[in-house]
Write a protein that holds these residues in place. Structure first.
Motif, PDB file in Angstrom:
ATOM      1  N   GLU A   1      -1.163 -10.242   6.268  1.00 35.89           N
ATOM      2  CA  GLU A   1      -1.957  -9.166   7.529  1.00 35.89           C
ATOM      3  C   GLU A   1      -2.295  -7.917   6.536  1.00 35.89           C
ATOM      4  O   GLU A   1      -1.889  -7.776   5.603  1.00 35.89           O
ATOM      5  CB  GLU A   1      -0.776  -8.956   8.350  1.00 35.89           C
ATOM      6  CG  GLU A   1       0.412  -8.181   7.759  1.00 35.89           C
ATOM      7  CD  GLU A   1       1.380  -7.600   9.172  1.00 35.89           C
ATOM      8  OE1 GLU A   1       0.864  -7.776  10.058  1.00 35.89           O
ATOM      9  OE2 GLU A   1       2.567  -7.453   8.628  1.00 35.89           O
ATOM     10  N   PHE A   2      -3.227  -7.375   7.164  1.00 38.47           N
ATOM     11  CA  PHE A   2      -3.889  -6.288   6.329  1.00 38.47           C
ATOM     12  C   PHE A   2      -3.268  -4.948   6.661  1.00 38.47           C
ATOM     13  O   PHE A   2      -3.939  -4.157   7.321  1.00 38.47           O
ATOM     14  CB  PHE A   2      -5.595  -6.276   6.722  1.00 38.47           C
ATOM     15  CG  PHE A   2      -6.380  -7.402   6.260  1.00 38.47           C
ATOM     16  CD1 PHE A   2      -6.593  -7.698   5.019  1.00 38.47           C
ATOM     17  CD2 PHE A   2      -6.690  -8.425   6.994  1.00 38.47           C
ATOM     18  CE1 PHE A   2      -7.254  -8.575   4.453  1.00 38.47           C
ATOM     19  CE2 PHE A   2      -7.043  -9.712   6.415  1.00 38.47           C
ATOM     20  CZ  PHE A   2      -7.684  -9.665   5.044  1.00 38.47           C
ATOM     21  N   LYS A   3      -2.051  -5.196   6.575  1.00 41.36           N
ATOM     22  CA  LYS A   3      -1.434  -3.830   6.682  1.00 41.36           C
ATOM     23  C   LYS A   3      -0.557  -3.456   5.404  1.00 41.36           C
ATOM     24  O   LYS A   3       0.023  -4.230   4.875  1.00 41.36           O
ATOM     25  CB  LYS A   3      -0.349  -3.976   7.769  1.00 41.36           C
ATOM     26  CG  LYS A   3      -1.029  -3.985   9.199  1.00 41.36           C
ATOM     27  CD  LYS A   3      -0.058  -4.289  10.184  1.00 41.36           C
ATOM     28  CE  LYS A   3      -0.731  -4.269  11.688  1.00 41.36           C
ATOM     29  NZ  LYS A   3       0.196  -4.616  12.760  1.00 41.36           N
ATOM     30  N   LEU A   4      -0.720  -2.102   5.100  1.00 39.85           N
ATOM     31  CA  LEU A   4       0.164  -1.623   3.681  1.00 39.85           C
ATOM     32  C   LEU A   4       1.685  -1.420   3.911  1.00 39.85           C
ATOM     33  O   LEU A   4       2.041  -1.206   2.720  1.00 39.85           O
ATOM     34  CB  LEU A   4      -0.449  -0.351   3.345  1.00 39.85           C
ATOM     35  CG  LEU A   4      -2.017  -0.424   2.802  1.00 39.85           C
ATOM     36  CD1 LEU A   4      -2.505   1.002   2.505  1.00 39.85           C
ATOM     37  CD2 LEU A   4      -2.333  -1.410   1.734  1.00 39.85           C
ATOM     38  N   ASN A   5       1.885  -1.520   5.033  1.00 34.67           N
ATOM     39  CA  ASN A   5       3.541  -1.841   5.261  1.00 34.67           C
ATOM     40  C   ASN A   5       4.067  -3.008   5.106  1.00 34.67           C
ATOM     41  O   ASN A   5       5.411  -3.440   5.370  1.00 34.67           O
ATOM     42  CB  ASN A   5       3.857  -1.183   6.496  1.00 34.67           C
ATOM     43  CG  ASN A   5       3.350  -1.726   7.816  1.00 34.67           C
ATOM     44  OD1 ASN A   5       2.568  -2.615   7.645  1.00 34.67           O
ATOM     45  ND2 ASN A   5       3.945  -1.426   9.091  1.00 34.67           N
ATOM     46  N   ASN A   6       3.246  -4.009   4.752  1.00 32.67           N
ATOM     47  CA  ASN A   6       3.717  -5.520   4.464  1.00 32.67           C
ATOM     48  C   ASN A   6       3.888  -5.835   2.984  1.00 32.67           C
ATOM     49  O   ASN A   6       3.063  -5.625   2.384  1.00 32.67           O
ATOM     50  CB  ASN A   6       2.689  -6.369   5.092  1.00 32.67           C
ATOM     51  CG  ASN A   6       3.290  -7.868   5.149  1.00 32.67           C
ATOM     52  OD1 ASN A   6       3.740  -8.457   3.990  1.00 32.67           O
ATOM     53  ND2 ASN A   6       3.207  -8.688   6.068  1.00 32.67           N
ATOM     54  N   ASN A   7       5.060  -6.075   2.537  1.00 30.18           N
ATOM     55  CA  ASN A   7       5.475  -6.237   1.191  1.00 30.18           C
ATOM     56  C   ASN A   7       4.656  -7.361   0.609  1.00 30.18           C
ATOM     57  O   ASN A   7       4.222  -7.001  -0.650  1.00 30.18           O
ATOM     58  CB  ASN A   7       6.828  -6.567   0.996  1.00 30.18           C
ATOM     59  CG  ASN A   7       7.631  -5.206   0.841  1.00 30.18           C
ATOM     60  OD1 ASN A   7       7.178  -4.253   0.633  1.00 30.18           O
ATOM     61  ND2 ASN A   7       9.100  -5.501   0.516  1.00 30.18           N
ATOM     62  N   VAL A   8       4.356  -8.502   1.231  1.00 29.57           N
ATOM     63  CA  VAL A   8       3.352  -9.381   0.627  1.00 29.57           C
ATOM     64  C   VAL A   8       1.843  -8.876   0.404  1.00 29.57           C
ATOM     65  O   VAL A   8       1.475  -9.028  -0.521  1.00 29.57           O
ATOM     66  CB  VAL A   8       3.395 -10.704   1.668  1.00 29.57           C
ATOM     67  CG1 VAL A   8       2.631 -11.605   0.789  1.00 29.57           C
ATOM     68  CG2 VAL A   8       4.856 -11.120   1.573  1.00 29.57           C
ATOM     69  N   THR A   9       1.560  -8.154   1.469  1.00 27.69           N
ATOM     70  CA  THR A   9       0.163  -7.432   1.230  1.00 27.69           C
ATOM     71  C   THR A   9       0.173  -6.675  -0.152  1.00 27.69           C
ATOM     72  O   THR A   9      -0.984  -6.797  -0.856  1.00 27.69           O
ATOM     73  CB  THR A   9      -0.409  -6.851   2.514  1.00 27.69           C
ATOM     74  OG1 THR A   9      -0.413  -7.559   3.327  1.00 27.69           O
ATOM     75  CG2 THR A   9      -1.728  -6.396   2.190  1.00 27.69           C
ATOM     76  N   ILE A  10       0.946  -5.787  -0.018  1.00 30.18           N
ATOM     77  CA  ILE A  10       1.107  -4.755  -1.527  1.00 30.18           C
ATOM     78  C   ILE A  10       1.019  -5.733  -2.686  1.00 30.18           C
ATOM     79  O   ILE A  10       0.834  -5.228  -3.811  1.00 30.18           O
ATOM     80  CB  ILE A  10       2.392  -4.066  -1.138  1.00 30.18           C
ATOM     81  CG1 ILE A  10       2.379  -2.886   0.284  1.00 30.18           C
ATOM     82  CG2 ILE A  10       2.701  -2.982  -2.323  1.00 30.18           C
ATOM     83  CD1 ILE A  10       0.962  -2.124  -0.042  1.00 30.18           C
ATOM     84  N   ALA A  11       2.062  -7.019  -2.540  1.00 30.82           N
ATOM     85  CA  ALA A  11       2.268  -7.768  -3.695  1.00 30.82           C
ATOM     86  C   ALA A  11       0.847  -8.310  -4.199  1.00 30.82           C
ATOM     87  O   ALA A  11       0.804  -8.437  -5.309  1.00 30.82           O
ATOM     88  CB  ALA A  11       3.139  -8.773  -3.327  1.00 30.82           C
ATOM     89  N   VAL A  12       0.058  -8.626  -3.145  1.00 30.31           N
ATOM     90  CA  VAL A  12      -1.233  -9.332  -3.394  1.00 30.31           C
ATOM     91  C   VAL A  12      -1.954  -8.422  -4.082  1.00 30.31           C
ATOM     92  O   VAL A  12      -2.713  -8.491  -5.238  1.00 30.31           O
ATOM     93  CB  VAL A  12      -1.874  -9.705  -2.235  1.00 30.31           C
ATOM     94  CG1 VAL A  12      -3.385  -9.888  -2.401  1.00 30.31           C
ATOM     95  CG2 VAL A  12      -1.285 -11.026  -1.698  1.00 30.31           C
ATOM     96  N   ILE A  13      -1.975  -6.994  -3.695  1.00 25.34           N
ATOM     97  CA  ILE A  13      -2.950  -6.129  -4.209  1.00 25.34           C
ATOM     98  C   ILE A  13      -2.465  -5.720  -5.665  1.00 25.34           C
ATOM     99  O   ILE A  13      -3.128  -5.779  -6.644  1.00 25.34           O
ATOM    100  CB  ILE A  13      -2.866  -4.811  -3.550  1.00 25.34           C
ATOM    101  CG1 ILE A  13      -3.394  -4.673  -2.262  1.00 25.34           C
ATOM    102  CG2 ILE A  13      -3.337  -3.329  -4.291  1.00 25.34           C
ATOM    103  CD1 ILE A  13      -3.109  -3.638  -1.191  1.00 25.34           C
ATOM    104  N   TRP A  14      -1.148  -5.632  -5.821  1.00 17.95           N
ATOM    105  CA  TRP A  14      -0.676  -5.667  -7.377  1.00 17.95           C
ATOM    106  C   TRP A  14      -0.819  -6.722  -8.324  1.00 17.95           C
ATOM    107  O   TRP A  14      -1.445  -6.624  -9.351  1.00 17.95           O
ATOM    108  CB  TRP A  14       0.824  -5.397  -7.189  1.00 17.95           C
ATOM    109  CG  TRP A  14       1.337  -3.890  -7.101  1.00 17.95           C
ATOM    110  CD1 TRP A  14       1.845  -3.608  -6.075  1.00 17.95           C
ATOM    111  CD2 TRP A  14       1.095  -2.848  -7.917  1.00 17.95           C
ATOM    112  NE1 TRP A  14       2.242  -2.039  -6.042  1.00 17.95           N
ATOM    113  CE2 TRP A  14       1.835  -1.702  -7.233  1.00 17.95           C
ATOM    114  CE3 TRP A  14       0.690  -2.873  -9.428  1.00 17.95           C
ATOM    115  CZ2 TRP A  14       1.725  -0.462  -7.971  1.00 17.95           C
ATOM    116  CZ3 TRP A  14       0.641  -1.393  -9.907  1.00 17.95           C
ATOM    117  CH2 TRP A  14       1.136  -0.331  -9.371  1.00 17.95           C
ATOM    118  N   GLY A  15      -0.924  -7.943  -7.677  1.00 21.35           N
ATOM    119  CA  GLY A  15      -1.278  -9.274  -8.494  1.00 21.35           C
ATOM    120  C   GLY A  15      -2.658  -9.127  -8.788  1.00 21.35           C
ATOM    121  O   GLY A  15      -2.994  -9.607 -10.000  1.00 21.35           O
TER     122      GLY A  15
END
Length: 285
Positions: free
Chosen positions: A140-154
């Motif tokens: 989901e396109f929400k910055l409070n989701n750890n997986v979304t943040i992980a994708v950005i870092w990846g």
């Protein structure tokens, strides 16, 4: 009896296999990503230094400018590996490896700028396919989701590695890959030291052993094998084999960590890997 070319292929496959498994250490080691990266580059630097010494390869660089640029590359390497391990710790090995695997797309856009070339239409097409794969991985396109943040870092790990790859290309004709890797790892180990004083962590004998394993076997040895194999294998074929890195990592994450990617991650990952292989085949042609 196995001939030299087949032996070189085996060496490259084994090196990529080791690179693929390196990401699992983010889960095996109960340490912050910065500490894992510091341990990795420290032991890799020491190992590469030993290899260079016994192979009688010169440690000396040609100019002060080269020392400065390689130092900058070491800082980029430190950030790249931090982003990579941090991505995995926030999510899974699959997401960290697959998002990092977007780096060839960024190379296709950064390289023409660096070497003053035109960006090709095919590379733009490959970029669309790759980022379609990334979008599928995002829950989901929400910055409070750890997986979304992980994708950005990846993806950031992919961007930084792309920059590093382009800079490496400008040095590869001047110095051996082992010399370049030695300086990058050494500088990375030095610049990360101050950050260790601002985080809490506990080092055990087991952790030190695992960090040595990561730095020596899964970094220095893997890098040496890959370079050795490149002597008899074309760069294009080696890059296609390197596309298997996330495959090895994901398979062993399933076996050893029971991290089974969901359907969207499988489809998105397949798009990213196929786009990378297609791009490599196109360049070879």
């Amino acid at each position: 009896m196995i001939n030299q070319k087949n032996r070189s292929l085996v060496e490259i496959h084994f090196a990529v296999f080791l690179f693929g498994l390196a990401g699992l250490f983010a889960k095996f080691l109960p340490l912050p990503a910065i500490v894992i990266v510091w341990g990795r580059v420290l032991f890799a630097s020491l190992s590469l230094g030993v290899i260079l010494y016994f192979s009688k390869t010169s440690f000396k660089l040609n100019s002060l400018k080269d020392y400065f640029i390689l130092s900058a590359m070491g800082i980029i390497l430190a950030f790249h590996w931090f982003a990579f391990f941090h991505s995995i710790q926030l999510s899974t090995v699959a997401i960290g490896l697959l998002t990092f695997s977007t780096f060839p797309v960024f190379v296709a856009f950064i390289e023409p700028i660096f070497f003053k070339q035109r960006i090709k239409l095919f590379d733009i097409f490959i970029a669309f396919i790759t980022f379609a794969g990334v979008l599928l991985i995002i829950p989901e396109f929400k910055l409070n989701n750890n997986v979304t943040i992980a994708v950005i870092w990846g993806v950031l790990s992919g961007v930084s590695f792309a920059v590093l790859s382009v800079l490496n290309k400008s040095f590869i004709n001047k110095y051996s890959s082992l010399t370049i890797a030695f300086y990058e790892d050494t500088v990375a180990a030095i610049v990360l030291v101050p950050f260790l004083f601002f985080i809490e962590f506990e080092i055990t004998a087991g952790n030190i052993f695992m960090l040595m394993l990561l730095g020596v076997v899964f970094t220095a040895v893997a890098h040496t094998l890959f370079i050795k194999g490149m002597k008899m294998v074309k760069a294009q074929l080696a890059s296609i084999i390197a596309s298997l890195e996330p495959v090895y990592g994901v398979v062993f994450a399933i076996i050893l960590l029971n991290e089974i990617p969901d359907q969207k991650v499988f489809i998105g990952g397949a798009l990213i890997i196929l786009a990378t292989i297609w791009a490599s085949l196109k360049k070879r042609k």
